[in-house]
Every structure is written in structure tokens, then in C-alpha cells.
Design a protein around this motif. Structure first.
Motif, mmCIF file in Angstrom:
data_model
loop_
_atom_site.group_PDB
_atom_site.id
_atom_site.type_symbol
_atom_site.label_atom_id
_atom_site.label_comp_id
_atom_site.label_asym_id
_atom_site.label_seq_id
_atom_site.Cartn_x
_atom_site.Cartn_y
_atom_site.Cartn_z
ATOM 1 N N ARG A 203 4.394 8.736 -13.849
ATOM 2 C CA ARG A 203 3.757 7.468 -14.193
ATOM 3 C C ARG A 203 4.779 6.596 -14.895
ATOM 4 N N ARG B 269 0.840 -1.216 0.000
ATOM 5 C CA ARG B 269 0.000 0.000 0.000
ATOM 6 C C ARG B 269 0.870 1.259 0.000
ATOM 7 N N ALA C 59 1.742 1.875 -3.538
ATOM 8 C CA ALA C 59 0.555 2.383 -4.244
ATOM 9 C C ALA C 59 0.304 3.847 -3.875
ATOM 10 N N ASN C 60 0.452 4.185 -2.596
ATOM 11 C CA ASN C 60 0.257 5.583 -2.172
ATOM 12 C C ASN C 60 1.238 6.502 -2.885
ATOM 13 N N TYR C 61 2.478 6.042 -2.981
ATOM 14 C CA TYR C 61 3.517 6.848 -3.637
ATOM 15 C C TYR C 61 3.161 7.065 -5.105
ATOM 16 N N GLU C 62 2.797 5.986 -5.766
ATOM 17 C CA GLU C 62 2.474 6.089 -7.193
ATOM 18 C C GLU C 62 1.284 7.022 -7.405
ATOM 19 N N ALA C 63 0.321 6.972 -6.484
ATOM 20 C CA ALA C 63 -0.887 7.779 -6.641
ATOM 21 C C ALA C 63 -0.626 9.249 -6.333
ATOM 22 N N SER C 64 0.351 9.508 -5.456
ATOM 23 C CA SER C 64 0.534 10.891 -5.002
ATOM 24 C C SER C 64 1.550 11.653 -5.838
ATOM 25 N N TYR C 65 2.273 10.931 -6.682
ATOM 26 C CA TYR C 65 3.311 11.605 -7.459
ATOM 27 C C TYR C 65 2.914 11.625 -8.927
#
Ligand SMILES: [Fe+2]
Ligand SMILES: [Fe+2]
Length: 291
Positions: free
Chosen positions: A279, A267, A270-276
Motif C-alpha cells: 500500500r 483499471r 487499480a487491479n495491481y494496487e488491489a492485488s498486491y
């Protein structure tokens, strides 16, 4: 060994993110919020990465023969990730030198330590890598889970550390699974004994060497004696207290049945990918292997 018995998630993907940091501008000497203790600790860690991560890659690759396709693919992705980490930390270390630090003594200490380990049988290098990868993974977990650790830091540099932490979490099981493959004929007692003794040895050296390195950089800042010790101890043990906070996770390593993926912390990735805004694209250029 069958991969179906490993706790490593079957749908885990290890994705090298070929990113570059801090090439455009100088990094401030006390880039970590103007805090000399925080800056010195992270700089001391970074000074070990290029040589250390090259050692990890060579130690794991020495045992890849006979690995199944899944583990073989993970070793390859791990190798690429570590090679890019080394490249970025080399660039970061150069910026620390541009800011006036002399890292040569720290780098020499790493070389000496690695030379001792390399003089032992290759399985010891793999066990040391596995122990240090556990160390790295629990530091990475804590760094990503609690924003306090990078609060106030130069944003580009903080991003370098977050990116590195994410990839350390992603490949945290690779050295361990390689060890399970390499020692498949050992008894569980022998496996536990060797991995535990090596972890104790590595931990002692890690704490002593990083303390020494941090104090050396503080000395170069003109901070010495009790002021240096107290400031450093406060930072690692009290606030934000990284070393204190990872103590429990460090102990898990000695529990029977331990595996890095017994704790699925994807998670945080996933949080990192979603917040930055970044892509993942396939790497545009071929990255030279660190091995
Ligand atoms: Fe790394
Ligand atoms: Fe790693």
C-alpha cells in the motif's frame, strides 16, 4: 495551451512508489521460467533503462519552463518515478551480470544512440522521448493486461516488471503534454509531421537495437544462428507475441487527435494496487533526481 483541453484525466495522480526488488537473493540466469529467449529479451530491455530513462527526464525537463502547475507537478512526479526505475534496473542489471552476462556491449550501443539524438535540437530529444514513452506505455499495458507475458517468471523479478509497468501507464501522458506545451506555436501539420517521422526513426532503432541486444545475450548463452533467430521471433511475434499484440496501439500514434489518455487504462493500475499487499506510503527517503 489550456489544461482543460488536454485528455489527461484531471484527477490523475502520479505516485512514485519507492520500492526495492531482489536485494536479498541472486536472480537465476534464466529467471523467466527457464526460458533463455524471454530472459534475454527482458534483460536486453533492462540494460537500456538506466541511461534511457535519464535521457527521458532531461529531455522533458528542458521544456518545463512556462508549464502550468498541473503539468509542472506531473513532470516532477515523472522525474522521481524514472529515477527510482533507473535505480532498480541498475540493481537488476547487476544481478544479470552476477549471473554471468556481459552487458557492456548493449550499454555502449545505447550510449551511442543517445549521443546521436543529443547532437540534434532539444525538441528532437523530446519527440524521441514522447515516442519511446508511447512504446513503453503500450508494452506496459500489454504486460499488465495479459498475465501470460510473465507466466513462470521468478516472482520477485516479475514484480519489478509489473511495478515498472504500472508507473509507466500512470505517467504515459507527461512527455506528450510537455510536447504540446513546447510546440504550442506550431501548426498541427508540423507537429504531426515531426512526431511521426521521429516515431518511425525511433521504432526502427528500437526494433533493430533490442533484437541485436537479445541475440548478443543469447550468444553468451551459446544459442546462435537460426536457433536464436527462430526462438526470438517466435517469442516476440507468436507466443506470447508481445510485438504482434502492440502493433495496433503503436499505429494509433499516427492518428489525428491521438493522445495517450484517449485510452484510459487506469483499471490496470487499480487491479495491481488491489492485488498486491503493498500500500502506498509517502516515500520515506528523498530520492535523488535522475536529471
Ligand atoms: Fe520507467
Ligand atoms: Fe517512462
Amino acid at each position: 495551451m489550456s489544461t482543460t483541453t488536454l485528455p489527461t484525466p484531471s484527477d490523475l495522480t502520479i505516485t512514485p512508489r519507492d520500492r526495492r526488488f531482489g536485494r536479498e537473493q541472486a536472480t537465476p540466469r534464466w529467471w523467466h521460467g527457464g526460458n533463455p529467449y524471454a530472459s534475454a529479451l527482458y534483460n536486453a530491455l533492462s540494460s537500456t533503462f538506466p541511461k534511457g530513462e535519464t535521457f527521458f527526464v532531461e529531455s522533458v525537463r528542458a521544456f518545463r519552463d512556462g508549464a502550468d502547475d498541473k503539468l509542472g507537478g506531473e513532470i516532477k512526479a515523472f522525474t522521481t518515478q524514472e529515477a527510482i526505475h533507473s535505480r532498480e534496473h541498475l540493481a537488476f542489471n547487476r544481478r544479470a551480470m552476477d549471473a554471468g552476462y556481459d552487458l557492456s556491449r548493449l550499454e555502449r550501443d545505447v550510449e551511442n544512440r543517445l549521443a546521436i539524438t543529443r547532437s540534434k535540437p532539444p525538441i528532437v530529444s523530446l519527440a524521441a522521448t514522447m515516442a519511446l514513452e508511447h512504446f513503453t506505455a503500450i508494452l506496459a499495458h500489454e504486460l499488465l493486461a495479459d498475465p501470460k507475458h510473465l507466466a513462470g517468471a521468478d516472482e520477485e523479478t516479475a514484480e519489478l516488471w509489473r511495478w515498472h509497468a504500472v508507473e509507466e501507464l500512470e505517467h504515459k501522458g507527461v512527455a506528450y503534454d510537455t510536447w504540446l506545451h513546447a510546440t504550442r506555436d506550431w501548426t498541427s501539420w508540423k507537429r504531426w509531421k515531426v512526431k511521426s517521422l521521429v516515431m518511425l526513426y525511433v521504432t526502427r532503432n528500437f526494433v533493430v537495437d533490442r533484437t541485436k541486444g537479445t541475440l548478443e545475450l543469447l550468444r553468451q548463452d551459446g544459442i546462435t544462428g537460426p536457433r536464436a533467430w527462430v526462438g526470438f521471433a517466435w517469442y516476440v511475434l507468436v507466443k506470447p507475441g508481445m510485438l504482434r499484440k502492440i502493433a495496433g496501439a503503436w499505429l494509433h500514434y499516427f492518428m489525428p487527435g491521438f493522445h495517450p489518455w484517449n485510452h484510459d487504462d487506469r483499471r490496470l493500475i487499480a487491479n495491481y494496487e488491489a492485488s498486491y499487499p503493498y500500500r502506498q506510503e509517502p516515500p520515506a527517503r528523498k530520492v535523488r533526481s535522475a536529471a
